[in-house]
Write an enzyme that holds these catalytic residues in place. Structure first.
Site, short mmCIF file in Angstrom:
data_model
loop_
_atom_site.label_atom_id
_atom_site.label_comp_id
_atom_site.label_asym_id
_atom_site.label_seq_id
_atom_site.Cartn_x
_atom_site.Cartn_y
_atom_site.Cartn_z
N CYS A 110 -23.03 13.61 -34.75
CA CYS A 110 -23.22 12.97 -33.47
C CYS A 110 -24.73 12.84 -33.31
O CYS A 110 -25.40 13.84 -33.05
CB CYS A 110 -22.63 13.77 -32.31
SG CYS A 110 -22.99 12.98 -30.72
N CYS A 113 -25.93 13.73 -29.56
CA CYS A 113 -25.87 15.11 -29.04
C CYS A 113 -25.04 15.95 -29.98
O CYS A 113 -25.51 16.32 -31.05
CB CYS A 113 -25.39 15.15 -27.61
SG CYS A 113 -23.94 14.15 -27.25
N SER A 114 -23.82 16.27 -29.60
CA SER A 114 -23.05 17.19 -30.43
C SER A 114 -21.55 16.98 -30.26
O SER A 114 -20.78 17.92 -30.32
CB SER A 114 -23.40 18.63 -30.04
OG SER A 114 -23.19 18.79 -28.65
N CYS A 115 -21.14 15.73 -30.04
CA CYS A 115 -19.71 15.45 -29.86
C CYS A 115 -18.93 15.93 -31.09
O CYS A 115 -19.36 15.72 -32.22
CB CYS A 115 -19.49 13.96 -29.62
SG CYS A 115 -20.23 13.43 -28.07
FE FE Z 1 -22.36 13.64 -28.60
#
Ligand code: FE
Length: 206
Positions: A110, A113-115
């Site tokens: 991602c 971000c950090s999906c």
């Molecule tokens: Fe994300």
């Protein structure tokens, strides 16, 4: 579109030096203000500590390897197929399964971000949220894979999937050789978290 994450606004994704202390302070404050119920918090923590994790995704992969009808359903609608196994909820609303083949290796990132597909893999590891991984997975995927100890054959293409606000990817690693006829439980034990992110491969049959 926003990614549904608390750390979205923190591009550095740096943890404070004393995160446990800060969390405890926040929890105390929020409890005193009557904004949270510690018992409800315990249920959430227990869920992510014990019930939700890569063991869920591994069951999906093992079934995809062994059950052609399930694989077809997974290709058609991974969200529904996973929900049918009880794996659904936050961060798993729009799942897409991407299958590794001798010609293509899939890897998930991602970049914003950090999906991450929580219902299948749990909470993302720290490196998945790091600036280094997010930037380099796209620019130099083979170099990143090498750092994870993954060396792909020259002819195998690396395809990098960037998670979006809605879509969460699950990599279906290649089934290890010598596992014909194995029970799904034994197959699932070969499927690591990293194999389902694409920064690893399924373990070899022993
Ligand atoms: Fe994300």
């Amino acid at each position: 579109m926003p990614h549904d994450h608390s750390d979205h606004d923190d591009p550095q994704s740096l943890l404070p030096p004393d995160p446990a202390l800060r969390v405890k302070a926040l929890e105390t404050l929020l409890t005193r203000k009557g904004l949270i119920d510690p018992a409800a918090l315990d249920v959430i923590i227990d869920t992510y500590a014990h019930k939700v994790g890569p063991q869920n995704g591994a069951q999906v992969v093992a079934r995809a390897w062994s059950d052609p009808a399930f694989l077809a359903a997974l290709r058609e609608n991974a969200t529904a197929a996973c929900a049918g196994m009880g794996f659904e909820g936050r961060q798993g609303e729009h799942l897409v399964a991407v299958e590794n083949t001798p010609r293509t290796h899939n890897m998930v990132v991602c970049t914003l971000c950090s999906c991450y597909p929580w219902p299948l893999l749990g909470i993302p590891p720290g490196w998945y949220k790091s600036d280094a991984y997010r930037a380099r997975a796209v620019r130099a995927p083979r170099a990143v894979l090498a750092e994870f100890g993954v060396h792909l054959p020259e002819g195998q293409t690396v395809r990098v999937w960037d998670s979006t606000a809605e879509i969460r990817y699950l990599v279906i690693p290649q089934r290890p050789e010598g596992t014909e006829g194995w029970e799904t439980g034994a197959l699932a034990a070969l499927v690591t978290r990293d194999a389902m992110i694409g920064t690893g491969l399924a373990k070899a049959a022993t």
